[in-house]
Write a protein that holds these residues in place. Structure first.
Motif, PDB file in Angstrom:
ATOM      1  N   TRP A 219       2.270   1.602  -3.550  1.00 23.04           N
ATOM      2  CA  TRP A 219       1.250   2.017  -4.509  1.00 23.04           C
ATOM      3  C   TRP A 219       0.806   3.457  -4.279  1.00 23.04           C
ATOM      4  O   TRP A 219       0.382   4.123  -5.216  1.00 23.04           O
ATOM      5  CB  TRP A 219       0.057   1.073  -4.435  1.00 23.04           C
ATOM      6  CG  TRP A 219       0.257  -0.179  -5.232  1.00 23.04           C
ATOM      7  CD1 TRP A 219       1.403  -0.599  -5.834  1.00 23.04           C
ATOM      8  CD2 TRP A 219      -0.740  -1.167  -5.527  1.00 23.04           C
ATOM      9  NE1 TRP A 219       1.193  -1.795  -6.475  1.00 23.04           N
ATOM     10  CE2 TRP A 219      -0.104  -2.163  -6.309  1.00 23.04           C
ATOM     11  CE3 TRP A 219      -2.083  -1.315  -5.191  1.00 23.04           C
ATOM     12  CZ2 TRP A 219      -0.792  -3.290  -6.773  1.00 23.04           C
ATOM     13  CZ3 TRP A 219      -2.775  -2.427  -5.648  1.00 23.04           C
ATOM     14  CH2 TRP A 219      -2.133  -3.409  -6.433  1.00 23.04           C
ATOM     15  N   ARG A 220       0.883   3.930  -3.041  1.00 22.30           N
ATOM     16  CA  ARG A 220       0.486   5.313  -2.771  1.00 22.30           C
ATOM     17  C   ARG A 220       1.293   6.278  -3.623  1.00 22.30           C
ATOM     18  O   ARG A 220       0.773   7.304  -4.085  1.00 22.30           O
ATOM     19  CB  ARG A 220       0.679   5.631  -1.285  1.00 22.30           C
ATOM     20  CG  ARG A 220       0.263   7.038  -0.897  1.00 22.30           C
ATOM     21  CD  ARG A 220       0.585   7.317   0.557  1.00 22.30           C
ATOM     22  NE  ARG A 220      -0.098   6.389   1.445  1.00 22.30           N
ATOM     23  CZ  ARG A 220       0.140   6.307   2.756  1.00 22.30           C
ATOM     24  NH1 ARG A 220       1.049   7.110   3.322  1.00 22.30           N
ATOM     25  NH2 ARG A 220      -0.519   5.437   3.501  1.00 22.30           N
ATOM     26  N   GLU A 221       2.558   5.952  -3.856  1.00 21.68           N
ATOM     27  CA  GLU A 221       3.431   6.807  -4.655  1.00 21.68           C
ATOM     28  C   GLU A 221       3.290   6.516  -6.147  1.00 21.68           C
ATOM     29  O   GLU A 221       3.248   7.435  -6.967  1.00 21.68           O
ATOM     30  CB  GLU A 221       4.888   6.612  -4.221  1.00 21.68           C
ATOM     31  CG  GLU A 221       5.158   6.956  -2.765  1.00 21.68           C
ATOM     32  CD  GLU A 221       4.864   8.413  -2.452  1.00 21.68           C
ATOM     33  OE1 GLU A 221       5.130   9.283  -3.320  1.00 21.68           O
ATOM     34  OE2 GLU A 221       4.364   8.697  -1.345  1.00 21.68           O
TER      35      GLU A 221
ATOM     36  N   SER B 198      -6.419   2.027   1.691  1.00 19.21           N
ATOM     37  CA  SER B 198      -5.310   1.171   1.287  1.00 19.21           C
ATOM     38  C   SER B 198      -4.343   0.953   2.450  1.00 19.21           C
ATOM     39  O   SER B 198      -3.989   1.882   3.172  1.00 19.21           O
ATOM     40  CB  SER B 198      -4.572   1.804   0.106  1.00 19.21           C
ATOM     41  OG  SER B 198      -3.705   0.883  -0.495  1.00 19.21           O
ATOM     42  N   GLY B 199      -3.936  -0.304   2.624  1.00 20.78           N
ATOM     43  CA  GLY B 199      -3.004  -0.643   3.684  1.00 20.78           C
ATOM     44  C   GLY B 199      -3.647  -0.953   5.011  1.00 20.78           C
ATOM     45  O   GLY B 199      -2.956  -1.158   6.003  1.00 20.78           O
TER      46      GLY B 199
ATOM     47  N   PRO C 227      -1.657   6.158  -7.195  1.00 19.71           N
ATOM     48  CA  PRO C 227      -2.443   6.757  -6.107  1.00 19.71           C
ATOM     49  C   PRO C 227      -3.939   6.469  -6.166  1.00 19.71           C
ATOM     50  O   PRO C 227      -4.616   6.632  -5.159  1.00 19.71           O
ATOM     51  CB  PRO C 227      -2.157   8.260  -6.270  1.00 19.71           C
ATOM     52  CG  PRO C 227      -1.718   8.426  -7.688  1.00 19.71           C
ATOM     53  CD  PRO C 227      -0.987   7.168  -8.027  1.00 19.71           C
ATOM     54  N   ARG C 228      -4.459   6.015  -7.301  1.00 22.55           N
ATOM     55  CA  ARG C 228      -5.885   5.715  -7.391  1.00 22.55           C
ATOM     56  C   ARG C 228      -6.184   4.239  -7.133  1.00 22.55           C
ATOM     57  O   ARG C 228      -7.349   3.842  -7.068  1.00 22.55           O
ATOM     58  CB  ARG C 228      -6.411   6.111  -8.777  1.00 22.55           C
ATOM     59  CG  ARG C 228      -6.305   7.602  -9.066  1.00 22.55           C
ATOM     60  CD  ARG C 228      -6.898   7.951 -10.416  1.00 22.55           C
ATOM     61  NE  ARG C 228      -8.320   7.580 -10.491  1.00 22.55           N
ATOM     62  CZ  ARG C 228      -9.059   7.648 -11.590  1.00 22.55           C
ATOM     63  NH1 ARG C 228      -8.508   8.072 -12.728  1.00 22.55           N
ATOM     64  NH2 ARG C 228     -10.324   7.315 -11.581  1.00 22.55           N
TER      65      ARG C 228
ATOM     66  N   ALA D 264       0.831  -1.209   0.000  1.00 25.44           N
ATOM     67  CA  ALA D 264       0.000   0.000   0.000  1.00 25.44           C
ATOM     68  C   ALA D 264       0.864   1.257   0.000  1.00 25.44           C
ATOM     69  O   ALA D 264       0.558   2.235  -0.686  1.00 25.44           O
ATOM     70  CB  ALA D 264      -0.937  -0.001   1.204  1.00 25.44           C
ATOM     71  N   LEU D 265       1.953   1.252   0.770  1.00 23.68           N
ATOM     72  CA  LEU D 265       2.846   2.410   0.811  1.00 23.68           C
ATOM     73  C   LEU D 265       3.520   2.627  -0.548  1.00 23.68           C
ATOM     74  O   LEU D 265       3.687   3.771  -0.997  1.00 23.68           O
ATOM     75  CB  LEU D 265       3.895   2.212   1.899  1.00 23.68           C
ATOM     76  CG  LEU D 265       3.362   2.239   3.342  1.00 23.68           C
ATOM     77  CD1 LEU D 265       4.454   1.823   4.317  1.00 23.68           C
ATOM     78  CD2 LEU D 265       2.834   3.622   3.699  1.00 23.68           C
TER      79      LEU D 265
ATOM     80  N   ALA E 299      -5.665   0.593  -4.739  1.00 27.28           N
ATOM     81  CA  ALA E 299      -5.683   0.292  -3.306  1.00 27.28           C
ATOM     82  C   ALA E 299      -5.514  -1.202  -3.079  1.00 27.28           C
ATOM     83  O   ALA E 299      -5.940  -2.023  -3.906  1.00 27.28           O
ATOM     84  CB  ALA E 299      -6.985   0.772  -2.663  1.00 27.28           C
TER      85      ALA E 299
ATOM     86  N   PRO F 188      -8.880   4.273  -2.258  1.00 27.11           N
ATOM     87  CA  PRO F 188      -7.482   4.581  -1.907  1.00 27.11           C
ATOM     88  C   PRO F 188      -7.285   5.019  -0.458  1.00 27.11           C
ATOM     89  O   PRO F 188      -6.230   4.764   0.122  1.00 27.11           O
ATOM     90  CB  PRO F 188      -7.134   5.717  -2.879  1.00 27.11           C
ATOM     91  CG  PRO F 188      -8.028   5.492  -4.051  1.00 27.11           C
ATOM     92  CD  PRO F 188      -9.315   4.968  -3.489  1.00 27.11           C
ATOM     93  N   ALA F 189      -8.283   5.652   0.141  1.00 23.49           N
ATOM     94  CA  ALA F 189      -8.143   6.100   1.528  1.00 23.49           C
ATOM     95  C   ALA F 189      -8.025   4.931   2.501  1.00 23.49           C
ATOM     96  O   ALA F 189      -7.552   5.099   3.632  1.00 23.49           O
ATOM     97  CB  ALA F 189      -9.330   6.980   1.918  1.00 23.49           C
TER      98      ALA F 189
END
Length: 231
Positions: free
Chosen positions: A162-164, A218-219, A167-168, A159-160, A170, A215-216
């Motif tokens: 993919w955030r970079e 994710s992780g 970003p869309r 998740a960390l 999750a 996405p919010a």
């Protein structure tokens, strides 16, 4: 939405049947074709590897919106859930990690090579509160707990990343709760009967929960009611 389900066991089959009932498109990839599922909606997959993924994803014109990994193991014909540390076998411990943690990372690697910054793919993996360090107050089940803890760490780390990169997109770990499946048949102690549900009851709840994720989330490790569970 278009779904890909990995694993044709109890919950994977129940998810496919529920999506059939909802008239939503899906592909179920697993070792066998369950009764009640059209053969055209299934894909024979004996192992998780790049060649299998290459063949599997040719069934989709684009990456599916939702990918649900239901693959997991608690025991087999030779190894039962451990009650004492003396029962832990190194080969079974490694096999537990390979089965419970690796498929999600393998999917993450395959998808990462094909997604763009605009991709909105949602990768769901089924975890378990038994893999939570914080929630472990009972002990036992060494290989299962350790492999699910490894899965949880993999979800958090992916998740960390993919955030970079995406970003869309999750990746979320969901805890479906105890179910009546062969996975838990050999357990000497079970949760109260009123808390154990059949896969057919869990499947619609899981699909409804997935519709709330993005996405919010994710992780995270969540239950089907949307509660954030401790790692």
């Amino acid at each position: 939405m278009e779904y890909l389900i990995l694993g044709s066991g109890g919950l994977g089959t129940a998810l496919a049947l529920e999506l059939t009932r909802r008239n939503e498109p899906f592909v179920l990839a697993g070792r066998h074709v369950p009764p009640g599922i059209e053969a055209g909606a299934t894909f024979p997959m004996l192992d998780v590897d790049p060649l299998a993924f290459e063949a599997l994803f040719t069934l989709f014109e684009r990456l599916p919106n939702v990918i649900i990994n239901t693959i997991g193991v608690l025991h087999d014909l030779h190894f039962m859930p451990e009650r004492r540390v003396e029962e832990v076998d190194p080969h079974w411990l490694c096999e537990s990690v390979r089965t419970n943690a690796w498929p999600t990372l393998a999917l993450g690697a395959y998808l990462s090579q094909r997604m763009t910054a605009e991709s909105d793919c949602l990768l769901i993996t089924l975890s378990d509160l038994e893999g939570s360090l914080t929630a472990n107050q009972q002990g036992e089940h060494y290989s299962y707990r350790m492999s699910k803890a490894a899965l949880n760490m993999g979800v958090k780390t992916l998740a960390l990343e993919w955030r970079e990169r995406f970003p869309r997109a999750a990746v979320v770990a969901l805890h479906p709760g105890p179910m009546h499946t062969p996975l838990r048949d050999p357990l000497l102690t079970m949760p109260p009967a009123e808390t154990v549900r059949p896969p057919a009851e869990v499947a619609p709840l899981l699909l409804d929960a997935i519709r709330t994720l993005g996405p919010a989330h994710s992780g995270q490790l969540q239950d089907l009611a949307g509660h954030h569970l401790p790692w």
